[in-house]
Design a protein around this motif. Structure first.
Motif, PDB file in Angstrom:
ATOM      1  N   CYS A  41      40.888  41.843  51.926  1.00  0.00           N
ATOM      2  CA  CYS A  41      41.562  43.110  51.626  1.00  0.00           C
ATOM      3  C   CYS A  41      42.024  43.823  52.892  1.00  0.00           C
ATOM      4  O   CYS A  41      43.020  44.558  52.865  1.00  0.00           O
ATOM      5  CB  CYS A  41      40.647  44.016  50.813  1.00  0.00           C
ATOM      6  N   ARG A  42      41.343  43.618  53.980  1.00  0.00           N
ATOM      7  CA  ARG A  42      41.727  44.228  55.250  1.00  0.00           C
ATOM      8  C   ARG A  42      43.121  43.789  55.690  1.00  0.00           C
ATOM      9  O   ARG A  42      43.773  44.476  56.469  1.00  0.00           O
ATOM     10  CB  ARG A  42      40.713  43.873  56.338  1.00  0.00           C
ATOM     11  N   TYR A  43      43.577  42.640  55.215  1.00  0.00           N
ATOM     12  CA  TYR A  43      44.898  42.133  55.570  1.00  0.00           C
ATOM     13  C   TYR A  43      45.916  42.314  54.438  1.00  0.00           C
ATOM     14  O   TYR A  43      46.952  41.640  54.428  1.00  0.00           O
ATOM     15  CB  TYR A  43      44.796  40.654  55.958  1.00  0.00           C
ATOM     16  N   GLY A  44      45.627  43.212  53.527  1.00  0.00           N
ATOM     17  CA  GLY A  44      46.602  43.546  52.506  1.00  0.00           C
ATOM     18  C   GLY A  44      46.574  42.669  51.275  1.00  0.00           C
ATOM     19  O   GLY A  44      47.468  42.780  50.420  1.00  0.00           O
ATOM     20  N   TYR A  45      45.550  41.815  51.128  1.00  0.00           N
ATOM     21  CA  TYR A  45      45.444  40.982  49.937  1.00  0.00           C
ATOM     22  C   TYR A  45      44.782  41.796  48.828  1.00  0.00           C
ATOM     23  O   TYR A  45      43.713  42.372  49.025  1.00  0.00           O
ATOM     24  CB  TYR A  45      44.651  39.709  50.242  1.00  0.00           C
ATOM     25  N   GLU A  46      45.425  41.854  47.670  1.00  0.00           N
ATOM     26  CA  GLU A  46      44.960  42.673  46.562  1.00  0.00           C
ATOM     27  C   GLU A  46      44.284  41.807  45.503  1.00  0.00           C
ATOM     28  O   GLU A  46      44.738  40.711  45.189  1.00  0.00           O
ATOM     29  CB  GLU A  46      46.140  43.422  45.947  1.00  0.00           C
ATOM     30  N   ARG A  47      43.218  42.336  44.918  1.00  0.00           N
ATOM     31  CA  ARG A  47      42.420  41.555  43.975  1.00  0.00           C
ATOM     32  C   ARG A  47      43.108  41.376  42.629  1.00  0.00           C
ATOM     33  O   ARG A  47      43.735  42.289  42.113  1.00  0.00           O
ATOM     34  CB  ARG A  47      41.060  42.233  43.736  1.00  0.00           C
ATOM     35  N   VAL A  48      42.938  40.177  42.096  1.00  0.00           N
ATOM     36  CA  VAL A  48      43.267  39.907  40.702  1.00  0.00           C
ATOM     37  C   VAL A  48      42.044  39.240  40.072  1.00  0.00           C
ATOM     38  O   VAL A  48      41.197  38.668  40.765  1.00  0.00           O
ATOM     39  CB  VAL A  48      44.503  38.995  40.550  1.00  0.00           C
ATOM     40  N   LYS A  49      41.966  39.324  38.747  1.00  0.00           N
ATOM     41  CA  LYS A  49      40.823  38.748  38.039  1.00  0.00           C
ATOM     42  C   LYS A  49      41.331  38.007  36.805  1.00  0.00           C
ATOM     43  O   LYS A  49      41.438  38.589  35.713  1.00  0.00           O
ATOM     44  CB  LYS A  49      39.822  39.843  37.645  1.00  0.00           C
ATOM     45  N   PRO A  50      41.655  36.733  36.955  1.00  0.00           N
ATOM     46  CA  PRO A  50      42.117  35.966  35.790  1.00  0.00           C
ATOM     47  C   PRO A  50      40.964  35.647  34.850  1.00  0.00           C
ATOM     48  O   PRO A  50      39.799  35.650  35.259  1.00  0.00           O
ATOM     49  CB  PRO A  50      42.701  34.697  36.415  1.00  0.00           C
ATOM     50  N   PRO A  51      41.263  35.360  33.585  1.00  0.00           N
ATOM     51  CA  PRO A  51      40.195  35.044  32.630  1.00  0.00           C
ATOM     52  C   PRO A  51      39.594  33.671  32.878  1.00  0.00           C
ATOM     53  O   PRO A  51      40.218  32.806  33.509  1.00  0.00           O
ATOM     54  CB  PRO A  51      40.918  35.087  31.279  1.00  0.00           C
TER      55      PRO A  51
END
Length: 386
Positions: A41-51
């Motif tokens: 996240c520090r490098y701009g990667y945003e979380r996703v949560k697939p099923p």
């Protein structure tokens, strides 16, 4: 026969390749995953949560086809359609990027964590349920994109105390490009592929002899595996056909971008290694831990949904946990009957886990506490007391 009545099937028996993770390892793995995700996240990667489950045709489309044989399938009792239980998270992130996030500006930086389940493990890694944490950079075709995912993964490992890693770069399409340009028969091609896969230098040399100048490059490239700078020089000096030359030039650009940002990172290159997931189309990466800790991460360049350029890296938290220095356990403080709520809250703010007595029979040592609240402060429990 009912399993409950079968003496050969005790209640705690699990299927092969599956296991319970107990204290304190379960907490340590969870904390490790959060630390890795923070590094992403520090490098701009945003979380996703697939099923965990998806319809089979969606889950196994595109790059998902590469893990089709490792995917558990079951019938959805609601829709009466076949579903698949993910064996790898990358194809799901690719689907999310192409559909739910299809209108967002590129390059798109996404990260994820979660469990995957595979039909079978390997001899060296028999586990079938595995934790993953990773990053996907979708829509970026430049060599700097490949370099970024490799370096973000390396820094995330450093944040959890794993140093002395090696980044192994491979070119999954190089051997096939050379063999396609060599114009040799299918039988000889198959034998050379088999010999290359086994790293059988003698067999590769013998089979390439008399098969033309392009096939004659294979023994040289097989022997070039090692420090990336030296291997790149071998590639530059070789008279490669056009498709293979493009692969080599791209690899040189990626490795150059990595060296510019992390000159102390140990990088190796194996030009004719092609193992791993078959959806990789450019450079592929494997990160090895120090000593004998083994493979910590794997990734590389692939085509996402609708042939959108993408690159990513998947880290394996169970392997990272073995390579990371032991994390200090959270100290457990026993709270005798009558301890005030304020005292317990203050201890938790200090970093203690508080274990409150529920009856006079509760014992601090039996509840694995290392501290005891004496009414004023947390006191270390001496062995044989408490």
């Amino acid at each position: 026969m009912n399993d409950a009545a079968n003496p050969l099937s005790p209640p705690g028996l699990l299927p092969a390749g599956l296991m319970d993770l107990l204290p304190p390892e379960a907490e340590q793995e969870a904390a490790l995953v959060e630390a890795l995700m923070e590094g992403f996240c520090r490098y701009g990667y945003e979380r996703v949560k697939p099923p965990l489950l998806e319809f089979e045709e969606g889950l196994l489309a595109g790059s998902g086809a590469a893990v089709s044989e490792q995917t558990f399938r079951l019938m959805d009792p609601v829709s009466q359609r076949m579903m698949g239980l993910r064996a790898d998270t990358t194809p799901q992130v690719a689907r999310i990027a192409a559909t739910r996030l299809g209108l967002q500006a590129r390059p798109l930086r996404l990260c994820y964590s979660g469990q995957v389940l595979r039909v079978r493990g390997s001899e060296l890694a028999p586990a079938r349920q595995l934790p993953q944490a990773g990053i996907e950079l979708i829509g970026g075709a430049a060599p700097e994109a490949d370099a970024e995912v490799a370096l973000v993964a390396a820094e995330a490992l450093a944040r959890v105390g794993v140093t002395g890693i090696t980044l192994d770069v491979t070119l999954p399409r190089m051997a096939h490009a050379l063999l396609a340009a060599a114009g040799i028969g299918a039988a000889l091609t198959d034998r050379l592929i088999h010999a290359l896969d086994r790293k059988d230098a003698a067999a590769v040399t013998a089979l390439a002899e008399g098969a033309g100048p392009i096939a004659a490059l294979l023994p040289r490239l097989l022997a070039a595996a090692g420090p990336a700078a030296q291997a790149i020089e071998v590639l530059r000096a070789a008279d490669l056909p056009e498709a293979a030359r493009a692969i080599a030039e791209n690899a040189a650009s990626v490795i150059g971008a990595i060296a510019a940002r992390a000159p102390d990172l140990r990088v190796t290159l194996d030009p004719v290694e092609f193992r791993g997931f078959q959806y990789h189309v450019g450079v592929a990466f494997t990160i090895f831990g120090p000593g004998r800790t083994g493979e910590l991460a794997r990734g590389g360049r692939y085509l996402s949904v609708n042939d959108e350029p993408a690159t990513g890296m998947t880290l394996y938290p169970d392997a990272v946990l073995r390579a990371a220095p032991p994390a200090p356990s959270r100290p457990r403080c026993f709270l005798p009957l009558g301890t005030t709520a304020a005292a317990g809250a203050a201890l938790r703010d200090e970093g203690f886990a508080t274990v409150a007595a529920l009856s006079a029979a509760d014992q601090a040592s039996a509840l694995r506490c290392t501290y005891l609240w004496d009414g004023h402060r947390a006191v270390p429990i001496q062995k044989g007391t408490g």
